[in-house]
Write a protein that holds these residues in place. Structure first.
Motif, mmCIF file in Angstrom:
data_model
loop_
_atom_site.group_PDB
_atom_site.id
_atom_site.type_symbol
_atom_site.label_atom_id
_atom_site.label_comp_id
_atom_site.label_asym_id
_atom_site.label_seq_id
_atom_site.Cartn_x
_atom_site.Cartn_y
_atom_site.Cartn_z
ATOM 1 N N THR A 87 6.371 4.677 4.771
ATOM 2 C CA THR A 87 6.633 4.482 6.140
ATOM 3 C C THR A 87 8.351 3.938 6.496
ATOM 4 O OG1 THR A 87 4.248 4.364 6.807
ATOM 5 C CG2 THR A 87 6.052 3.086 8.478
ATOM 6 N N ALA A 98 5.078 -6.957 6.456
ATOM 7 C CA ALA A 98 3.960 -7.391 6.702
ATOM 8 C C ALA A 98 2.859 -6.836 6.779
ATOM 9 C CB ALA A 98 4.504 -8.146 7.674
ATOM 10 N N ALA A 99 2.411 -5.856 7.770
ATOM 11 C CA ALA A 99 1.267 -5.371 7.249
ATOM 12 C C ALA A 99 1.267 -4.681 6.288
ATOM 13 C CB ALA A 99 1.147 -4.839 8.451
ATOM 14 N N GLY A 100 2.229 -4.004 5.815
ATOM 15 C CA GLY A 100 1.261 -2.945 4.171
ATOM 16 C C GLY A 100 1.186 -3.913 3.139
ATOM 17 N N ARG A 101 0.894 -5.062 3.046
ATOM 18 C CA ARG A 101 1.091 -6.480 1.813
ATOM 19 C C ARG A 101 -0.636 -5.875 1.627
ATOM 20 N NH1 ARG A 101 4.424 -11.392 1.258
ATOM 21 N NH2 ARG A 101 6.229 -10.134 1.751
ATOM 22 N N ARG A 102 -0.645 -6.312 0.355
ATOM 23 C CA ARG A 102 -2.705 -6.351 -0.084
ATOM 24 C C ARG A 102 -2.471 -7.431 -1.385
ATOM 25 N NH1 ARG A 102 -3.244 -0.528 -3.269
ATOM 26 N NH2 ARG A 102 -1.903 -0.589 -4.533
ATOM 27 N N ALA A 158 2.373 1.935 3.337
ATOM 28 C CA ALA A 158 3.275 1.559 3.676
ATOM 29 C C ALA A 158 4.832 1.209 2.926
ATOM 30 C CB ALA A 158 2.922 -0.559 3.480
ATOM 31 N N VAL A 160 7.673 -5.418 10.168
ATOM 32 C CA VAL A 160 6.477 -5.104 10.779
ATOM 33 C C VAL A 160 5.449 -4.635 9.665
ATOM 34 C CG1 VAL A 160 4.230 -3.931 11.871
ATOM 35 C CG2 VAL A 160 6.334 -5.013 13.185
ATOM 36 N N THR A 161 6.322 -3.723 8.809
ATOM 37 C CA THR A 161 5.754 -2.706 7.940
ATOM 38 C C THR A 161 5.636 -3.357 6.364
ATOM 39 O OG1 THR A 161 6.557 -0.474 8.236
ATOM 40 C CG2 THR A 161 6.069 -0.320 6.548
ATOM 41 N N THR A 182 1.114 -0.770 0.080
ATOM 42 C CA THR A 182 0.022 0.015 -0.272
ATOM 43 C C THR A 182 0.996 1.390 0.767
ATOM 44 O OG1 THR A 182 -0.034 -0.057 2.495
ATOM 45 C CG2 THR A 182 -1.771 -1.346 1.462
#
Length: 314
Positions: free
Chosen positions: A10, A126-130, A7, A123-124, A4
Motif C-alpha cells: 500500500t 502507523a497501522a501497518g506496524r507489527r 502495508a 496512516v499506512t 506487514t
C-alpha cells in the motif's frame, strides 16, 4: 518494529502515485519551456527565468519526485520501511499544504491529491506496524554512534542557519512582505506549486531539527529522516552553487557585500553538509545485540535425545 506485507504494498502504491503526480507537472513544464536546461535553471532560482514565470514547478518538485521513488523502493525492500513512509508522508503533507490557498485550480487539485496521499502514507506507516518479525526478516537498526553524532551536528547547524536567515529577512523587510513570504501573497514571485519561501524554511527547520534530534538519540528512524533532510539540504546547496557559478559570483567573492558573502557560504555549506549527511547515514547501522540464550528449553519441548553410542555408566 517491522511492517506487514500489505502495508508495504500500500505504501509503495501511494508513493508511486505521488511520484506520478510530480512527474506529470514536470513534463508539462518541460514541454512549455522546451529545454531541460531552462527548466533546471528555473529550479535553481535564476532571476531571469523566475521573472518569466512560465513554470509551475520549483526545486521542491524534483526533490519530492526523487523522494517518492526512493520510498517506493524502501517500502518494498528496506527494514526501515515504516519510518521511510512516515517521513515521506509528513514532508509531502507540510510542503503541499500551502497549495490549498494558492491561486489557480491546478495548484488546488494537486494539493488535495497530494495531501490525501500523504495522509494515506502516515496512516499506512502507523497501522501497518507489527512488533514481532519473522526469523528471516531483518529488524530496523540504530545508526552507529560516530556517524550519527556527526550527522546530527551538521543538521543542527543547518537548522540554526536557516532560522537566522529567516530572522534577518523578517527584520530587513516590511511586515506585509514578511507575511507574504509565509502565506504566498502577491509580493512573492514563485512557481504555482512552490511553497512560500518562509513556509519552506519553516518546514526545513522542523525536518533538520527532527533528524538531528533522532541522530543524537540514535533512534531507529534516524536513517529515514536524516537521509531525507540530507537530500533537501544538498539540493538547496547545489542550486545556490550552480546559480553563483553561472553569474561568476564565486570568483568575485572579495567584491561582494557581507550579506552576499554569507549567502554564498551558506549555499556551499548546504551542499557539502548535505552530501556528508547522506554519506554518514547511508552506511550500515549498529549491529543488533545478540539475544541471551535461554537457560532451559521452552515448556512443552521434548528433552534432547541421548548420546549414541551411550558413554560408560549411562
Amino acid at each position: 518494529m517491522t511492517v506487514t506485507r500489505p502495508a508495504r504494498l500500500t505504501g509503495a502504491a501511494l508513493c508511486a502515485a505521488l511520484a506520478l503526480l510530480s512527474a506529470v507537472w514536470i513534463l508539462k513544464d518541460l514541454a512549455g519551456l522546451g529545454s531541460p536546461s531552462d527548466l533546471g535553471w528555473y529550479w535553481a532560482g535564476d532571476p531571469h527565468f523566475l521573472l518569466r514565470g512560465q513554470s509551475a514547478t520549483s526545486l521542491t518538485d524534483p526533490v519530492l519526485l526523487a523522494v517518492s521513488v526512493a520510498t517506493v523502493v524502501a517500502a518494498l525492500r528496506s527494514r526501515h520501511a515504516a519510518s521511510a513512509l512516515a517521513a515521506a508522508g509528513a514532508v509531502t503533507l507540510a510542503l503541499r499544504l500551502p497549495g490549498l490557498w494558492a491561486p489557480g485550480s491546478g495548484a488546488l487539485v494537486t494539493a488535495l491529491l497530494s495531501l490525501a496521499l500523504a495522509v494515506g502514507l502516515l496512516v499506512t506507516a502507523a497501522a501497518g506496524r507489527r512488533s514481532g518479525a519473522a526469523p528471516y526478516e531483518p529488524r530496523p537498526s540504530s545508526p552507529r554512534t560516530g556517524p550519527a553524532v556527526a550527522a546530527g551536528v551538521l543538521l543542527a547547524v543547518a537548522a540554526l542557519v536557516t532560522v537566522l536567515w529567516e530572522l534577518y529577512w523578517a527584520t530587513a523587510m516590511d511586515l506585509d512582505i514578511t507575511v507574504d513570504r509565509f502565506t504566498g501573497g502577491r509580493t512573492v514571485i514563485k512557481a504555482a506549486l512552490a511553497p512560500p519561501p518562509a513556509w519552506l524554511s519553516l518546514v526545513l527547520v522542523a525536518l533538520y531539527g527532527t533528524a538531528a534530534g533522532s541522530a543524537f538519540a540514535r533512534a531507529r528512524h534516524t536513517r529515514a529522516f536524516g537521509l531525507l533532510a540530507g537530500v533537501f539540504l544538498a539540493a538547496g546547496g547545489l542550486a545556490g552553487v550552480a546559480r553563483a557559478t553561472r553569474y561568476e559570483v564565486i570568483g568575485d567573492f572579495g567584491g561582494l557585500s557581507t550579506t552576499d558573502r554569507l549567502s554564498l557560504l551558506t549555499t556551499c555549506f548546504g551542499l557539502l553538509a548535505g552530501i556528508a549527511v547522506l554519506a554518514l547515514l547511508a552506511g550500515r547501522g549498529a549491529p543488533a545485540p545478540a539475544a541471551a540464550p535461554a537457560p532451559y528449553p521452552p515448556a512443552g519441548m521434548p528433552p534432547p535425545a541421548p548420546p549414541y553410542p551411550p558413554p560408560p555408566g549411562w
